[in-house]
Design a protein around this motif. Structure first.
Motif, PDB file in Angstrom:
ATOM      1  N   VAL A  75       0.404  -1.041   0.156  1.00 10.95           N
ATOM      2  CA  VAL A  75       0.069  -0.403  -0.333  1.00 10.95           C
ATOM      3  C   VAL A  75       1.293   1.029  -0.503  1.00 10.95           C
ATOM      4  CG1 VAL A  75      -1.843   1.107   1.291  1.00 10.95           C
ATOM      5  CG2 VAL A  75      -2.209  -1.363   0.913  1.00 10.95           C
ATOM      6  N   PHE A  76       0.875   1.769  -1.262  1.00  6.35           N
ATOM      7  CA  PHE A  76       1.475   3.240  -0.702  1.00  6.35           C
ATOM      8  C   PHE A  76       0.259   4.831  -1.372  1.00  6.35           C
ATOM      9  CE2 PHE A  76       4.777   6.185  -2.405  1.00  6.35           C
ATOM     10  CZ  PHE A  76       5.513   6.109  -1.895  1.00  6.35           C
ATOM     11  N   ALA A  77       0.288   5.527  -0.615  1.00  4.81           N
ATOM     12  CA  ALA A  77       0.326   6.433  -0.020  1.00  4.81           C
ATOM     13  C   ALA A  77       0.590   7.642  -0.076  1.00  4.81           C
ATOM     14  CB  ALA A  77      -1.338   7.003   0.639  1.00  4.81           C
ATOM     15  N   PHE A  78      -0.511   8.668  -1.829  1.00  6.16           N
ATOM     16  CA  PHE A  78       0.608   9.685  -1.720  1.00  6.16           C
ATOM     17  C   PHE A  78       0.102  10.818  -1.157  1.00  6.16           C
ATOM     18  CE2 PHE A  78       1.008   6.725  -5.865  1.00  6.16           C
ATOM     19  CZ  PHE A  78       1.826   6.717  -5.731  1.00  6.16           C
ATOM     20  N   GLY A  79       0.851  11.890  -0.704  1.00  4.27           N
ATOM     21  CA  GLY A  79       0.946  13.036  -0.390  1.00  4.27           C
ATOM     22  C   GLY A  79       1.203  14.281  -1.701  1.00  4.27           C
ATOM     23  N   ASP A  80       0.160  14.917  -1.412  1.00  3.60           N
ATOM     24  CA  ASP A  80      -0.027  15.866  -2.727  1.00  3.60           C
ATOM     25  C   ASP A  80       1.602  16.401  -3.387  1.00  3.60           C
ATOM     26  OD1 ASP A  80      -0.186  18.993  -3.971  1.00  3.60           O
ATOM     27  OD2 ASP A  80      -1.973  17.858  -4.351  1.00  3.60           O
ATOM     28  N   GLY A  81       1.362  16.951  -4.507  1.00  2.16           N
ATOM     29  CA  GLY A  81       2.607  16.584  -4.843  1.00  2.16           C
ATOM     30  C   GLY A  81       3.428  17.840  -4.701  1.00  2.16           C
ATOM     31  N   ALA A  82       2.762  19.201  -4.550  1.00  2.00           N
ATOM     32  CA  ALA A  82       3.318  20.341  -4.537  1.00  2.00           C
ATOM     33  C   ALA A  82       3.584  20.446  -2.771  1.00  2.00           C
ATOM     34  CB  ALA A  82       2.657  21.520  -5.418  1.00  2.00           C
ATOM     35  N   GLY A  83       2.803  19.706  -1.988  1.00  2.26           N
ATOM     36  CA  GLY A  83       2.702  19.447  -0.422  1.00  2.26           C
ATOM     37  C   GLY A  83       3.821  19.151   0.292  1.00  2.26           C
ATOM     38  N   PRO A  84       3.320  19.282   1.843  1.00  2.00           N
ATOM     39  CA  PRO A  84       4.592  18.548   2.464  1.00  2.00           C
ATOM     40  C   PRO A  84       4.361  17.012   3.002  1.00  2.00           C
ATOM     41  CG  PRO A  84       3.095  20.526   3.832  1.00  2.00           C
ATOM     42  CD  PRO A  84       2.333  20.273   1.967  1.00  2.00           C
ATOM     43  N   LEU A  85       2.698  16.992   2.932  1.00  6.72           N
ATOM     44  CA  LEU A  85       2.728  15.504   3.319  1.00  6.72           C
ATOM     45  C   LEU A  85       3.778  14.695   3.398  1.00  6.72           C
ATOM     46  CD1 LEU A  85       0.592  14.184   5.760  1.00  6.72           C
ATOM     47  CD2 LEU A  85      -1.003  13.895   3.405  1.00  6.72           C
ATOM     48  N   PRO A  86       4.004  13.798   4.014  1.00  6.45           N
ATOM     49  CA  PRO A  86       5.104  12.636   3.254  1.00  6.45           C
ATOM     50  C   PRO A  86       3.766  11.253   2.753  1.00  6.45           C
ATOM     51  CG  PRO A  86       4.904  12.664   5.918  1.00  6.45           C
ATOM     52  CD  PRO A  86       4.283  13.995   5.210  1.00  6.45           C
ATOM     53  N   HIS A  87       5.181  10.564   2.542  1.00  9.80           N
ATOM     54  CA  HIS A  87       3.790   9.071   1.460  1.00  9.80           C
ATOM     55  C   HIS A  87       3.992   8.641   2.147  1.00  9.80           C
ATOM     56  CE1 HIS A  87       4.331  11.684  -2.077  1.00  9.80           C
ATOM     57  NE2 HIS A  87       5.726  11.106  -1.963  1.00  9.80           N
ATOM     58  N   PHE A  88       3.048   7.649   2.618  1.00 12.53           N
ATOM     59  CA  PHE A  88       2.278   5.924   3.590  1.00 12.53           C
ATOM     60  C   PHE A  88       3.071   5.088   3.039  1.00 12.53           C
ATOM     61  CE2 PHE A  88      -0.041   3.352   5.569  1.00 12.53           C
ATOM     62  CZ  PHE A  88       0.439   2.998   6.371  1.00 12.53           C
ATOM     63  N   THR A  89       3.587   4.526   3.297  1.00  9.74           N
ATOM     64  CA  THR A  89       3.887   3.005   2.771  1.00  9.74           C
ATOM     65  C   THR A  89       4.011   1.705   3.188  1.00  9.74           C
ATOM     66  OG1 THR A  89       5.217   1.737   1.209  1.00  9.74           O
ATOM     67  CG2 THR A  89       6.383   2.829   3.272  1.00  9.74           C
ATOM     68  N   LEU A  90       3.339   0.854   3.006  1.00 11.70           N
ATOM     69  CA  LEU A  90       3.528  -0.579   3.804  1.00 11.70           C
ATOM     70  C   LEU A  90       3.209  -1.470   2.506  1.00 11.70           C
ATOM     71  CD1 LEU A  90       2.396  -2.401   6.759  1.00 11.70           C
ATOM     72  CD2 LEU A  90       0.443  -2.274   6.205  1.00 11.70           C
ATOM     73  N   ASP A  91       4.507  -2.453   3.120  1.00  8.50           N
ATOM     74  CA  ASP A  91       4.635  -3.437   2.104  1.00  8.50           C
ATOM     75  C   ASP A  91       4.268  -4.902   3.628  1.00  8.50           C
ATOM     76  OD1 ASP A  91       5.011  -2.767  -0.300  1.00  8.50           O
ATOM     77  OD2 ASP A  91       7.718  -2.372   0.976  1.00  8.50           O
ATOM     78  N   SER A  92       3.713  -5.626   3.131  1.00 11.45           N
ATOM     79  CA  SER A  92       3.584  -6.863   3.659  1.00 11.45           C
ATOM     80  C   SER A  92       3.734  -8.012   3.176  1.00 11.45           C
ATOM     81  CB  SER A  92       1.635  -6.834   4.810  1.00 11.45           C
ATOM     82  OG  SER A  92       0.809  -7.113   4.332  1.00 11.45           O
ATOM     83  N   ALA A 122       4.690 -12.343  15.721  1.00  3.57           N
ATOM     84  CA  ALA A 122       4.951 -11.098  15.548  1.00  3.57           C
ATOM     85  C   ALA A 122       4.030  -9.954  14.683  1.00  3.57           C
ATOM     86  CB  ALA A 122       6.788 -11.301  15.250  1.00  3.57           C
ATOM     87  N   LEU A 123       3.931 -10.552  13.694  1.00  2.00           N
ATOM     88  CA  LEU A 123       2.698  -9.972  12.414  1.00  2.00           C
ATOM     89  C   LEU A 123       2.001  -8.874  12.675  1.00  2.00           C
ATOM     90  CD1 LEU A 123       3.796  -9.049   9.042  1.00  2.00           C
ATOM     91  CD2 LEU A 123       2.023 -10.765   8.588  1.00  2.00           C
ATOM     92  N   HIS A 124       0.960 -10.419  14.026  1.00  2.40           N
ATOM     93  CA  HIS A 124      -0.020  -9.851  14.467  1.00  2.40           C
ATOM     94  C   HIS A 124       0.382  -9.002  15.658  1.00  2.40           C
ATOM     95  CE1 HIS A 124      -2.774 -12.929  12.765  1.00  2.40           C
ATOM     96  NE2 HIS A 124      -1.701 -13.651  13.043  1.00  2.40           N
ATOM     97  N   ALA A 125       1.038  -8.396  16.045  1.00  3.20           N
ATOM     98  CA  ALA A 125       1.814  -7.750  16.892  1.00  3.20           C
ATOM     99  C   ALA A 125       2.247  -6.062  15.969  1.00  3.20           C
ATOM    100  CB  ALA A 125       3.051  -7.781  17.669  1.00  3.20           C
ATOM    101  N   ILE A 126       2.944  -6.365  14.965  1.00  2.00           N
ATOM    102  CA  ILE A 126       2.922  -5.172  14.363  1.00  2.00           C
ATOM    103  C   ILE A 126       1.700  -4.260  13.815  1.00  2.00           C
ATOM    104  CG2 ILE A 126       3.395  -4.619  12.290  1.00  2.00           C
ATOM    105  CD1 ILE A 126       5.277  -3.926  14.120  1.00  2.00           C
ATOM    106  N   THR A 127       0.359  -5.123  13.837  1.00  2.00           N
ATOM    107  CA  THR A 127      -1.098  -4.533  13.356  1.00  2.00           C
ATOM    108  C   THR A 127      -1.425  -3.290  13.615  1.00  2.00           C
ATOM    109  OG1 THR A 127      -1.571  -6.276  12.672  1.00  2.00           O
ATOM    110  CG2 THR A 127      -3.355  -5.293  12.569  1.00  2.00           C
ATOM    111  N   PRO A 128      -1.008  -3.224  15.325  1.00  2.00           N
ATOM    112  CA  PRO A 128      -1.507  -1.845  15.835  1.00  2.00           C
ATOM    113  C   PRO A 128      -0.552  -1.012  15.915  1.00  2.00           C
ATOM    114  CG  PRO A 128      -0.334  -3.969  17.616  1.00  2.00           C
ATOM    115  CD  PRO A 128      -1.153  -4.010  16.580  1.00  2.00           C
ATOM    116  N   ILE A 129       0.942  -1.095  15.412  1.00  2.00           N
ATOM    117  CA  ILE A 129       1.580   0.450  15.151  1.00  2.00           C
ATOM    118  C   ILE A 129       1.484   0.971  13.877  1.00  2.00           C
ATOM    119  CG2 ILE A 129       4.143   0.119  15.028  1.00  2.00           C
ATOM    120  CD1 ILE A 129       4.431  -2.149  17.320  1.00  2.00           C
ATOM    121  N   ALA A 130       1.408  -0.052  13.210  1.00  2.00           N
ATOM    122  CA  ALA A 130       0.890   0.192  11.994  1.00  2.00           C
ATOM    123  C   ALA A 130      -0.438   1.393  11.913  1.00  2.00           C
ATOM    124  CB  ALA A 130       0.629  -1.297  10.699  1.00  2.00           C
TER     125      ALA A 130
END
Length: 264
Positions: A89-106, A178-186
């Motif tokens: 999952v890769f979510a893009f901040g606006d191209g001209a904005g300051p929002l970082p992009h969010f990324t998760l690989d599983s 451990a992968l289950h335990a990562i879910t709340p951190i994600a």
């Protein structure tokens, strides 16, 4: 897709924890934004090596252009015969904005799991203290909690790939608990990202405006999804063929389908 896939082994084909983690995060991301799904040429991914579907691509664009969130892409590669269940999952901040992009690989493969979680920075953190303090320091607590989870081991990625990500990146191999335990951190990383999207701190935004952020971001994404830097793309080439792989890399690099205008 920031680390090579593990060696592959047979799979039962049942839904995996990797798939559930990805879907949980994607559902929460969509619920917290104005993203709306659009069709892609890869609703069903096929492989030259198999008559069966091997995955899918979902593409979402923002219906509210003032939200700071531009688009999101979800890529799944699912090949039970190879024991592979990989989700991005890769979510893009606006191209001209300051929002970082969010990324998760599983990923589930080779009898184990791996994941990668980060907010991809839009500025040089070393010279942007307000951005670092307001955007990333709130992630320090969940980042530290991840280090206490039994069953996690560092993933084998080199310093060149690490240089593209933030110091708050989590990238590990994991056993199933451990992968289950990562879910709340994600979920905590995503919740913070959604809060930034709704109300980005003015001091951090001011620092982002001091440089040529759109140019930096374009170059960073080209590097993130580069065949030369990330060896996983050679494996995707073998599975999907170079033409489809190039199309996916283009979508991830630009946040747009080929021929789609930036403001469309």
């Amino acid at each position: 897709m920031t680390s090579p896939l593990p060696a592959l082994a047979p799979s039962t084909g049942a839904p995996t924890p990797a798939a559930r983690l990805s879907r949980t995060v994607l559902d929460a991301l969509l619920a917290g934004t104005a993203l709306r799904e659009r069709p892609t040429p890869w609703t069903v991914l096929t492989s030259p090596a198999s008559p069966d579907p091997v995955g899918s691509v979902r593409y979402f664009r923002d219906a509210d252009r003032d939200s700071g969130v531009d688009a999101a892409v979800a890529v799944s590669l699912v090949v039970p015969a190879l024991g592979l269940d990989s989700h991005m999952v890769f979510a893009f901040g606006d191209g001209a904005g300051p929002l970082p992009h969010f990324t998760l690989d599983s990923v589930q493969a080779g009898g184990g799991y791996a994941f990668h979680l980060d907010l991809v920075q839009r500025v040089d953190l070393a010279v942007s203290p307000a951005y670092a303090d307001l955007v990333y320091v709130p992630l320090t607590a969940p980042f530290a909690r991840a280090a206490e989870i039994p069953g996690l081991t560092p993933a084998a990625i080199g310093p060149r790939q690490r240089s593209l990500m933030s110091p708050w990146m989590l990238v590990h191999r994991a056993d199933e608990p451990a992968l289950h335990a990562i879910t709340p951190i994600a979920a905590e990383y995503l919740r913070h990202w959604l809060e930034l999207a709704r109300a980005f701190p003015a001091d951090a935004a001011g620092e982002a405006e001091e440089g040529d952020a759109p140019v930096r971001d374009r170059r960073l994404r080209q590097a993130l999804f580069s065949r030369e830097i990330d060896p996983v793309w050679a494996q995707v080439d073998r599975l999907l063929g170079p033409a489809t792989t190039d199309g996916l890399r283009g979508l991830l690099t630009t946040g747009r389908l080929a021929g789609e205008e930036a403001g469309a």
